[in-house]
Write a protein that holds these residues in place. Sequence first.
Motif: not given
Length: 259
Positions: A29-30, A93-95, A138-142
Amino acid sequence: ADHEKETAFKTFNVAANQTIGGSPIAEKFPETTVFFADLAGFTKWSSSREPEQVFHLLETMFKAFDAIALKRGVFKVETIGDCYMAVTGLPEPQSDHAVRMAKFASDCLHKLAHIVDNLAERLGEDTSNLTLRIGMHSGGVTGGVLRGDKSRFQLFGDTVNTASRMESTGVPGRVQASQTAADCLIINGKADWLKARDVKVFAKGKGEMQTYWIHADDHTASEKSSGLTASSHHQRQIRMVQEAPQKAQAAIEGPYHSK
């Protein structure tokens, strides 16, 4: 709408319970914001309480946070002792993931103040001194489900570690955000929610970091009447913390800190 949110947030856990064998249930999830909240003063408080009293407080607190998470569109990941972990930006996704999380953090801070004030008579006067130390990044996660006897959704990655450090180097009664989380809020027009911390934070594995305090109060009169707003006692406590000069604190290692 709440039912739809709840259904979406249980997608991974349902899949885990119904799937035996096959490929792992995992995805990248980017764009997310990860949240950690720790109950400051809990260890000392709990050491002089009966087990039933400790669990009554935790159950009351976590149940309230779960309700706020559902309202704000926040995905609860897990609780670890007195720590609550959540994320926005997944499974869909949530902007505005950082905005949602900032509002969630503010709601939790005020709700906890109301809870401990109400429980002070039953659990002891010093219960009202308990408050949250919150961090977000904030950032990407697996993310995915680790299957087994007790399958559960898990998050991995540097974003999780950094969010945990935002909590552990924070201050009771405040929400600390990383530069990245602050940038996401600014992009969403919420620069006025931010105040740069006077001193840089030293986080293990990261070095010095510029961080920000978040003040995202947008409670309506109806929310106040429902008990979401802190009592005057807790409002004074929070103001004292917010107005005092802050010094960087040594990181308190948590379960998501890398070695």
